[in-house]
Design a protein around this motif. Structure first.
Motif, short mmCIF file in Angstrom:
data_model
loop_
_atom_site.label_atom_id
_atom_site.label_comp_id
_atom_site.label_asym_id
_atom_site.label_seq_id
_atom_site.Cartn_x
_atom_site.Cartn_y
_atom_site.Cartn_z
N LYS A 108 51.00 2.33 51.25
CA LYS A 108 52.46 2.05 51.13
C LYS A 108 53.25 3.45 50.86
O LYS A 108 54.17 3.64 51.26
N THR A 186 55.43 -6.90 53.90
CA THR A 186 55.66 -8.12 52.87
C THR A 186 54.31 -8.99 52.98
O THR A 186 53.92 -9.42 54.02
N THR A 187 53.91 -9.28 51.80
CA THR A 187 52.35 -10.05 51.65
C THR A 187 51.39 -9.08 52.62
O THR A 187 50.19 -9.88 52.93
#
Length: 202
Positions: A108, A186-187
């Motif tokens: 990330k 996301t997720t």
């Protein structure tokens, strides 16, 4: 507690982010152990000082009960059967979760860089040029090939195939980048984790 099991006595709360899966035998499948280590290898090729950043992430996420220090991190990664230092040990579910969380958090922080490299790959392919013609891609691919060749066992059949073909090894490095990008959405971490067990859970 046996030294070989690398077991831990407490469970960090962050592990609950990832669902539990039943695993047969004493630990995770070799394929899972190999895949997690390759993700971390790609991260090492992406950023200078990646090992130190991983250790910082372990502290930040309170995962030190599972990964106490760099030696334990190295031992956990040495469950990859492709490694020269293959420990012939297995990751338990909590250890595998911890490594996936570390990989996801590091990925990330590198999202912009990963996107830039994959965009560069697309541009090179559209122009019909070798991917290593782009200087940023070339740097990542060089680093990945260097890490792979120094750490993986050439006597393993698949490793020897990769080592014999720069193009094959480049494709592996790029496929790992795409997987790392997948986990940044996301997720993404949960899907990243679940993907490891496709076909493993009855």
């Amino acid at each position: 507690m046996s030294d070989s099991s690398l077991a831990t006595e407490s469970k960090p709360v962050i592990l609950d982010i990832l669902p539990d899966f039943p695993i047969s035998g004493p630990g995770c499948a070799m394929r899972i152990q190999q895949q997690i280590d390759l993700w971390l290898l790609a991260i090492e090729a992406l950023e200078l000082g990646a090992s130190e950043y991983m250790l910082q992430t372990i502290q930040q996420l309170n995962l030190q009960e599972i990964v106490k220090n760099r030696i334990v991190l190295w031992r956990l990664r040495s469950t990859n059967p492709w490694r020269r230092s293959y420990a012939r040990d297995t990751l338990n579910l909590e250890q595998a979760k911890a490594l996936v969380i570390i990989a996801s958090y590091r990925a990330k922080t590198l999202t912009v860089q990963i996107r830039q490299l994959l965009l560069a790959e697309q541009q090179m392919r559209e122009k019909g040029l070798p991917v290593n013609c782009h200087f940023l891609l070339a740097e990542y691919l060089d680093q990945f090939r260097s890490h792979f060749s120094s750490r993986m066992n050439p006597r393993r059949a698949k490793v020897s195939i990769y080592l014999a073909s720069e193009a094959e090894l480049n494709e592996l490095a790029l496929s790992l980048l795409k997987q790392l990008l997948f986990c940044t959405g996301t997720t993404g971490m949960q899907r990243f984790w679940i993907s490891l067990f496709d076909g493993e859970v009855a």
